[in-house]
Design an enzyme around this catalytic site. Structure first.
Site, PDB file in Angstrom:
ATOM      1  N   ASP A  87      33.620  19.139 -35.300  1.00 33.60           N
ATOM      2  CA  ASP A  87      33.856  18.615 -33.924  1.00 33.60           C
ATOM      3  C   ASP A  87      32.864  18.650 -33.150  1.00 33.60           C
ATOM      4  O   ASP A  87      32.956  18.669 -31.884  1.00 33.60           O
ATOM      5  CB  ASP A  87      35.106  19.572 -33.332  1.00 33.60           C
ATOM      6  CG  ASP A  87      35.765  18.968 -32.095  1.00 33.60           C
ATOM      7  OD1 ASP A  87      35.694  17.724 -31.999  1.00 33.60           O
ATOM      8  OD2 ASP A  87      36.148  19.742 -31.197  1.00 33.60           O
TER       9      ASP A  87
ATOM     10  N   CYS B  41      57.575  15.029 -29.767  1.00 31.40           N
ATOM     11  CA  CYS B  41      56.106  15.443 -29.339  1.00 31.40           C
ATOM     12  C   CYS B  41      56.025  14.075 -28.001  1.00 31.40           C
ATOM     13  O   CYS B  41      55.527  14.590 -27.021  1.00 31.40           O
ATOM     14  CB  CYS B  41      55.060  15.119 -30.409  1.00 31.40           C
ATOM     15  SG  CYS B  41      55.009  13.425 -31.035  1.00 31.40           S
TER      16      CYS B  41
ATOM     17  N   CYS C  49      46.175  13.510 -20.307  1.00 34.44           N
ATOM     18  CA  CYS C  49      46.615  14.765 -21.257  1.00 34.44           C
ATOM     19  C   CYS C  49      46.072  15.789 -20.510  1.00 34.44           C
ATOM     20  O   CYS C  49      44.899  15.974 -20.066  1.00 34.44           O
ATOM     21  CB  CYS C  49      45.709  14.450 -22.475  1.00 34.44           C
ATOM     22  SG  CYS C  49      45.904  15.774 -23.521  1.00 34.44           S
TER      23      CYS C  49
ATOM     24  N   CYS D   3      46.646  22.392 -23.675  1.00 28.12           N
ATOM     25  CA  CYS D   3      48.202  22.251 -23.737  1.00 28.12           C
ATOM     26  C   CYS D   3      48.738  22.071 -25.210  1.00 28.12           C
ATOM     27  O   CYS D   3      47.958  21.459 -25.898  1.00 28.12           O
ATOM     28  CB  CYS D   3      48.591  21.068 -23.041  1.00 28.12           C
ATOM     29  SG  CYS D   3      50.177  20.858 -23.165  1.00 28.12           S
TER      30      CYS D   3
ATOM     31  N   CYS E 225      57.064  20.083 -32.396  1.00 24.13           N
ATOM     32  CA  CYS E 225      56.952  19.384 -33.671  1.00 24.13           C
ATOM     33  C   CYS E 225      57.842  20.135 -34.696  1.00 24.13           C
ATOM     34  O   CYS E 225      57.365  21.350 -34.924  1.00 24.13           O
ATOM     35  CB  CYS E 225      55.699  19.150 -34.154  1.00 24.13           C
ATOM     36  SG  CYS E 225      55.612  18.441 -35.687  1.00 24.13           S
TER      37      CYS E 225
END
Length: 376
Positions: free
Chosen positions: A153, A213, A233, A260, A267
């Site tokens: 990442d 979701c 978001c 979050c 899910c």
């Protein structure tokens, strides 16, 4: 049918060894893909052109590299993608009948601060990078020197696309990767290599007609299946955004102060999420159960020292206080918070009026106005 050549069989045997080594380093799985992301490139460009990335300029600055991993490291022909589970293996998780329900209940306790589960322990960037480097060293010991580059990442890499292409899972409607054996509660990491490992086949999607979701997202950031507007978001608002949080979104954030998990908690596949074997991911400083007031009481020195080695440290103290102020404002609005707690929260906010930065003060003043349950 032609029989496999000896060289092909040798590489397949290397893959079996590679998976054993990856699991020995606490990776849940490892898969291999080629570097062809030509189908994903146009979708990325469309998302960027719509401005859905918000202030994340790094997403657009190197978009051409994201669509072609071979440009990130000369000679790259394969990408090794790993999964590392992060649910903490502690007593609260082991004894919970349903850990997802336990986490959802925290959202109803307005005086509590909710930090995304992945961020409660040590910074995953360091943990994964160190172990991927160890894995690369072991590969070199096995097959000899080879060209590679590790990513966690940390660069222009389309992680979910590569993971999906490799068969590590499928992209869920919330845009995260899903795995039948591990849900989505895991980190991804990659090693770009110049070694012709045999590639794995993608897997089919198993979301079906489910829209859990999408339905649960507090800010409606998931605008449709596989479509995320990052600007709405809560993870973006509390982590990536450095400016004021839009007024209309503040009440929707509740007590979420860093990230979050709602779309993942809803899910059904996350009933299969795996507990991590990595002690680094155990919660620090009671971040799995801590009040907004406790966190608000931290000085900047406290913030820096207690979040040493944590991903939270990167957002800085000002954004941390901004997020907490919004959470405290929502606590003042909540019927589930006692009047005594509201009084303590109001007093704590008042005391910071003279010492807050303009950004924090603006959110602090908004929070104090919520005492009368009027959003301004």
């Amino acid at each position: 049918m032609n029989s496999r050549s000896q060289s092909e069989l040798d590489w397949i045997n290397q893959i079996d060894w590679l998976r054993e080594e990856a699991r020995a380093l606490d990776f849940g799985d490892i898969k291999v893909s080629d570097t062809d992301l030509s189908q994903a490139g146009p979708k990325l460009r469309e998302w960027l052109d719509a401005g859905c990335h918000g202030d994340m300029n790094y997403m657009s600055e190197h978009a051409h590299l994201r669509a072609d991993p071979s440009k990130l490291h000369p000679g790259t022909i394969r990408v090794l993608t790993v999964r590392m589970d992060y649910l903490p293996d502690n007593a609260p998780m082991r004894t919970a009948l349903d850990w997802r329900q336990k986490e959802m209940q925290k959202l109803e306790q307005g005086e509590q601060a909710v930090v995304a589960m992945y961020a409660r322990g040590r910074d995953y960037h360091k943990v994964l990078r160190n172990r991927l480097q160890t894995l690369a060293d072991r590969i070199a010991s096995k097959i000899g020197p080879f060209g590679y580059r590790v990513f966690v990442d940390s660069g222009p890499v389309m992680e979910v696309e590569l993971a999906q292409k490799s068969g590590l899972g499928w992209r869920g409607k919330h845009t995260l990767l899903l795995n039948r054996e591990a849900g989505s509660m895991f980190f991804l990491g990659e090693i770009l290599v110049d070694v012709p490992f045999p590639v794995d086949a993608p897997v089919t999607s198993h979301c079906g007609e489910c829209s859990a979701c999408i339905d649960i997202c507090p800010t409606q950031a998931i605008t449709g299946p596989y479509q995320l507007d990052a600007r709405r978001c809560i993870s973006y608002l509390t982590i990536e955004s450095k400016g004021p949080i839009p007024l209309e979104l503040r009440p929707l954030m509740g007590n979420r102060v860093y990230g979050c998990d709602d779309c993942q908690l809803a899910c059904p596949w996350n009933k299969f999420a795996q507990l991590s074997q990595v002690p680094d991911f155990l919660p620090r400083h009671h971040l799995d159960h801590v009040s907004l007031l406790d966190l608000w009481s931290w000085s900047e020195e406290d913030f820096l020292s207690r979040h040493e080695g944590s991903p939270i440290r990167r957002i800085g103290y000002e954004a941390w206080q901004r997020n907490l102020a919004v959470g405290m404002g929502n606590a003042l609005r909540s019927d589930a918070v006692s009047e005594q707690d509201k009084q303590l929260i109001g007093n704590a906010l008042q005391k910071r009026r003279q010492s807050s930065t303009p950004l924090v003060l603006e959110h602090l003043e908004w929070a104090l106005k919520q005492i009368s349950n009027q959003v301004n």
